[in-house]
Design a protein around this motif. Structure first.
Motif, PDB file in Angstrom:
ATOM      1  N   UNK A   1       0.870  -1.178   0.000  1.00  0.00           N
ATOM      2  CA  UNK A   1       0.000   0.000   0.000  1.00  0.00           C
ATOM      3  C   UNK A   1       0.908   1.230   0.000  1.00  0.00           C
ATOM      4  N   UNK A   2       0.844   2.050  -1.053  1.00  0.00           N
ATOM      5  CA  UNK A   2       1.731   3.215  -1.142  1.00  0.00           C
ATOM      6  C   UNK A   2       1.042   4.508  -0.725  1.00  0.00           C
ATOM      7  N   UNK A   3      -0.272   4.595  -0.859  1.00  0.00           N
ATOM      8  CA  UNK A   3      -1.047   5.747  -0.392  1.00  0.00           C
ATOM      9  C   UNK A   3      -2.416   5.223   0.033  1.00  0.00           C
ATOM     10  N   UNK A   4      -2.712   5.244   1.318  1.00  0.00           N
ATOM     11  CA  UNK A   4      -4.008   4.738   1.789  1.00  0.00           C
ATOM     12  C   UNK A   4      -5.172   5.521   1.185  1.00  0.00           C
ATOM     13  N   UNK A   5      -6.304   4.891   1.108  1.00  0.00           N
ATOM     14  CA  UNK A   5      -7.510   5.548   0.603  1.00  0.00           C
ATOM     15  C   UNK A   5      -7.848   6.729   1.515  1.00  0.00           C
ATOM     16  N   UNK A   6      -8.103   7.888   0.895  1.00  0.00           N
ATOM     17  CA  UNK A   6      -8.452   9.092   1.651  1.00  0.00           C
ATOM     18  C   UNK A   6      -9.172  10.075   0.731  1.00  0.00           C
ATOM     19  N   UNK A   7      -9.941  10.963   1.341  1.00  0.00           N
ATOM     20  CA  UNK A   7     -10.596  12.023   0.578  1.00  0.00           C
ATOM     21  C   UNK A   7      -9.539  13.047   0.190  1.00  0.00           C
ATOM     22  N   UNK A   8      -9.500  13.399  -1.091  1.00  0.00           N
ATOM     23  CA  UNK A   8      -8.477  14.296  -1.607  1.00  0.00           C
ATOM     24  C   UNK A   8      -9.067  15.647  -1.987  1.00  0.00           C
ATOM     25  N   UNK A   9      -8.211  16.647  -2.058  1.00  0.00           N
ATOM     26  CA  UNK A   9      -8.636  18.022  -2.317  1.00  0.00           C
ATOM     27  C   UNK A   9      -9.262  18.214  -3.693  1.00  0.00           C
ATOM     28  N   UNK A  10      -9.034  17.323  -4.627  1.00  0.00           N
ATOM     29  CA  UNK A  10      -9.603  17.482  -5.968  1.00  0.00           C
ATOM     30  C   UNK A  10     -10.988  16.847  -6.103  1.00  0.00           C
ATOM     31  N   UNK A  11     -11.528  16.326  -5.014  1.00  0.00           N
ATOM     32  CA  UNK A  11     -12.899  15.819  -5.029  1.00  0.00           C
ATOM     33  C   UNK A  11     -13.030  14.327  -5.237  1.00  0.00           C
ATOM     34  N   UNK A  12     -11.976  13.584  -4.954  1.00  0.00           N
ATOM     35  CA  UNK A  12     -12.022  12.133  -5.092  1.00  0.00           C
ATOM     36  C   UNK A  12     -11.626  11.453  -3.793  1.00  0.00           C
ATOM     37  N   UNK A  13     -12.106  10.255  -3.631  1.00  0.00           N
ATOM     38  CA  UNK A  13     -11.644   9.320  -2.613  1.00  0.00           C
ATOM     39  C   UNK A  13     -10.603   8.489  -3.338  1.00  0.00           C
ATOM     40  N   UNK A  14      -9.332   8.511  -2.921  1.00  0.00           N
ATOM     41  CA  UNK A  14      -8.231   8.050  -3.764  1.00  0.00           C
ATOM     42  C   UNK A  14      -7.164   7.329  -2.953  1.00  0.00           C
ATOM     43  N   UNK A  15      -6.558   6.318  -3.560  1.00  0.00           N
ATOM     44  CA  UNK A  15      -5.421   5.622  -2.973  1.00  0.00           C
ATOM     45  C   UNK A  15      -4.582   4.951  -4.049  1.00  0.00           C
TER      46      UNK A  15
END
Length: 143
Positions: free
Chosen positions: A109-123
């Motif tokens: 896992x390199x970036x856990x799922x999280x809400x991002x500033x561009x409007x996506x839930x991303x990981x």
């Protein structure tokens, strides 16, 4: 479930040049062009990186999207041959979590799922076979 798969390409400071080339071949217009100078303070780019591409997308064909970005120096140089990921657009946050957990099993896992500033839930993750994945759910897609 109807996840969408799209290639995501990463570059050493020539993403814009590459995508202008792809646009000349495939036609169309860029759906998104974000530069590093438009990021929140916690993602402050170096002076040399401010005008580089943080995210760009070019619609190709019926429903496909070619996406890419330059890689900030703090992450090291991109190695040709491993400078791509598969981007998956999930149906909702629960689907994104399920895909992330499943694909990261035995991998990294390199970036856990999280809400991002561009409007996506991303990981982001690398699976146990060395394939890089980007999982996202775009809040604006269904709203």
């Amino acid at each position: 479930m109807a996840s969408v798969l799209n290639p995501y390409l990463t570059f050493n400071d020539n993403c814009e040049e590459a995508f202008n080339f792809y646009k000349s071949v495939f036609g169309g217009e860029f759906a998104v062009v974000m530069r590093f100078d438009s990021t929140p303070d916690q993602y402050t780019p170096t002076e040399d990186e401010k005008n580089k591409i943080q995210h760009i997308s070019l619609p190709i064909g019926n429903g496909s999207m070619l996406m890419g970005s330059d890689t900030p120096a703090k992450y090291g140089k991109v190695v040709e041959g491993t400078n791509f990921s598969i981007s998956v657009s999930a149906d909702d946050e629960a689907d994104a979590d399920r895909l992330y957990q499943g694909l990261s099993a035995g991998g990294k896992a390199t970036m856990p799922m999280a809400k991002m500033f561009w409007g996506s839930y991303f990981g982001m993750l690398t699976d146990k076979f060395g394939i890089q994945w980007m999982i996202s759910f775009d809040f604006n897609r269904n709203g």
